[in-house]
Design an enzyme around this catalytic site. Sequence first.
Site, PDB file in Angstrom:
ATOM      1  N   GLU A   1       3.183   0.493  -2.290  1.00  0.00           N
ATOM      2  CA  GLU A   1       4.169   0.739  -1.245  1.00  0.00           C
ATOM      3  C   GLU A   1       4.123  -0.352  -0.176  1.00  0.00           C
ATOM      4  O   GLU A   1       5.159  -0.801   0.315  1.00  0.00           O
ATOM      5  CB  GLU A   1       3.959   2.118  -0.616  1.00  0.00           C
ATOM      6  CG  GLU A   1       4.361   3.269  -1.524  1.00  0.00           C
ATOM      7  CD  GLU A   1       5.828   3.219  -1.925  1.00  0.00           C
ATOM      8  OE1 GLU A   1       6.677   2.807  -1.104  1.00  0.00           O
ATOM      9  OE2 GLU A   1       6.138   3.572  -3.077  1.00  0.00           O
TER      10      GLU A   1
ATOM     11  N   TYR B   1       9.194   6.266   5.826  1.00  0.00           N
ATOM     12  CA  TYR B   1       9.492   6.075   4.401  1.00  0.00           C
ATOM     13  C   TYR B   1       8.210   5.958   3.581  1.00  0.00           C
ATOM     14  O   TYR B   1       8.038   6.640   2.558  1.00  0.00           O
ATOM     15  CB  TYR B   1      10.358   4.822   4.197  1.00  0.00           C
ATOM     16  CG  TYR B   1      10.537   4.481   2.739  1.00  0.00           C
ATOM     17  CD1 TYR B   1      11.527   5.094   1.978  1.00  0.00           C
ATOM     18  CD2 TYR B   1       9.705   3.560   2.112  1.00  0.00           C
ATOM     19  CE1 TYR B   1      11.672   4.811   0.628  1.00  0.00           C
ATOM     20  CE2 TYR B   1       9.839   3.270   0.759  1.00  0.00           C
ATOM     21  CZ  TYR B   1      10.831   3.900   0.031  1.00  0.00           C
ATOM     22  OH  TYR B   1      10.962   3.620  -1.312  1.00  0.00           O
TER      23      TYR B   1
ATOM     24  N   ASP C   1      15.285   5.023   2.461  1.00  0.00           N
ATOM     25  CA  ASP C   1      15.319   3.619   2.880  1.00  0.00           C
ATOM     26  C   ASP C   1      16.703   3.073   2.584  1.00  0.00           C
ATOM     27  O   ASP C   1      17.651   3.831   2.324  1.00  0.00           O
ATOM     28  CB  ASP C   1      14.227   2.816   2.163  1.00  0.00           C
ATOM     29  CG  ASP C   1      14.491   2.676   0.662  1.00  0.00           C
ATOM     30  OD1 ASP C   1      15.387   3.372   0.131  1.00  0.00           O
ATOM     31  OD2 ASP C   1      13.811   1.860   0.018  1.00  0.00           O
TER      32      ASP C   1
ATOM     33  N   CYS D   1      25.561   4.448 -14.535  1.00  0.00           N
ATOM     34  CA  CYS D   1      24.929   5.367 -13.593  1.00  0.00           C
ATOM     35  C   CYS D   1      24.815   6.768 -14.187  1.00  0.00           C
ATOM     36  O   CYS D   1      25.817   7.347 -14.635  1.00  0.00           O
ATOM     37  CB  CYS D   1      25.712   5.411 -12.293  1.00  0.00           C
ATOM     38  SG  CYS D   1      24.981   6.503 -11.057  1.00  0.00           S
TER      39      CYS D   1
ATOM     40  N   CYS E   1      29.686  11.383  -8.151  1.00  0.00           N
ATOM     41  CA  CYS E   1      29.918  10.389  -7.101  1.00  0.00           C
ATOM     42  C   CYS E   1      31.392  10.329  -6.697  1.00  0.00           C
ATOM     43  O   CYS E   1      32.292  10.489  -7.536  1.00  0.00           O
ATOM     44  CB  CYS E   1      29.457   9.025  -7.603  1.00  0.00           C
ATOM     45  SG  CYS E   1      29.588   7.688  -6.395  1.00  0.00           S
TER      46      CYS E   1
END
Length: 354
Positions: A46, A126, A144, A209, A215
């Site tokens: 991270e 985050y 993020d 996707c 969406c």
Amino acid sequence: MALNFDSNPRELIDKFRLHLHRWYRKEHRRLPWRNRPDVYQTVVSEFMCQQTQITTVLPYFERWMISFPDFATLARASEEEVLKHWEGLGYYRRARYLHAVARKLNGMNPPRTAPEWAKLPGIGPYTAAAIASIAFGRAVACVDGNVVRILSRLAGVEQPFTNGGAAVKAFTPLADSLMDDDNPGTHNQAMMELGATVCLRKKPLCMLCPVQSFCRAGPGGYADRLPRIQRETTIKQEVDRVWIIRRGRLLLHRLPEESSRMARLHELPTAAEAGVAPTSLKQYPCKIRRRSITRYRITERIWFPPDNAKVTVPIKGTDACQWVPLDQVEAITLSGPHRRWVKEFLAERAAPTL
């Protein structure tokens, strides 16, 4: 079947998660910190992946794990060792923060919740959420830039935001509502992976996707316009540096302790730091190098004064400038661009003249 984000019906959200997680389990990149996940590897990955592409991180992560396989080993290391292993990744405060975290946690059980992780050096909301969810199964959403991009397109939000922080704040409730309490680590990593590999900032791969049917912006043909975040004004800077070798030693400037970005790292000195008269520079050979740091676009002119050019730095050096023997240059820590330039110029110097 676009998600109704005004009411967020539970059945539809469950289907969204199902499609997303099924795709992730099949298509996710096989990364070393995912192969054998543990708390330490999650923390290191991270920190390294903040503002840095995965392909750049991979060799650094592998070398890091060989030298510093756990919190205890990292805690015992010197700052010089830590920075040397980080050399080239940039944003060196991350390395110092990671080192500080290891020293804080050495000999104790690591925290398990996001608020506890957020109290440690260099760990924001985050990163705290990522560690808590991936390593400890805590149901807290990671938000993020990648996740903001996904959510803004899913919901078709065309509202402009003044900066990234404002967008993160606005989309966090939506991210929380989509969180899978039973599989939080998988869910957060799936969202990250979707943003990194499919829901791209430019030219999103909508046809690939796994959640396209949920969406609004993708089928609507305006996904590449979202999110609408005001970009920071670009600032241009110009720097004059010098390349000077005396008695088999290279003159380098060491950034001071209080430097905000790269404290105690070495760079080629500016003309002022070396004491070379600025008015004389244009008579010398010059190479131009350009780089970007956040919103700064930096043009660096590197001048090559001859051996007899006047330099005010004494041969023993000063607190700011040091004469480093050429055979020891590899051992010190330079900022990434300067390491590349020094290697290039030394190779040119060693090349035979035809």
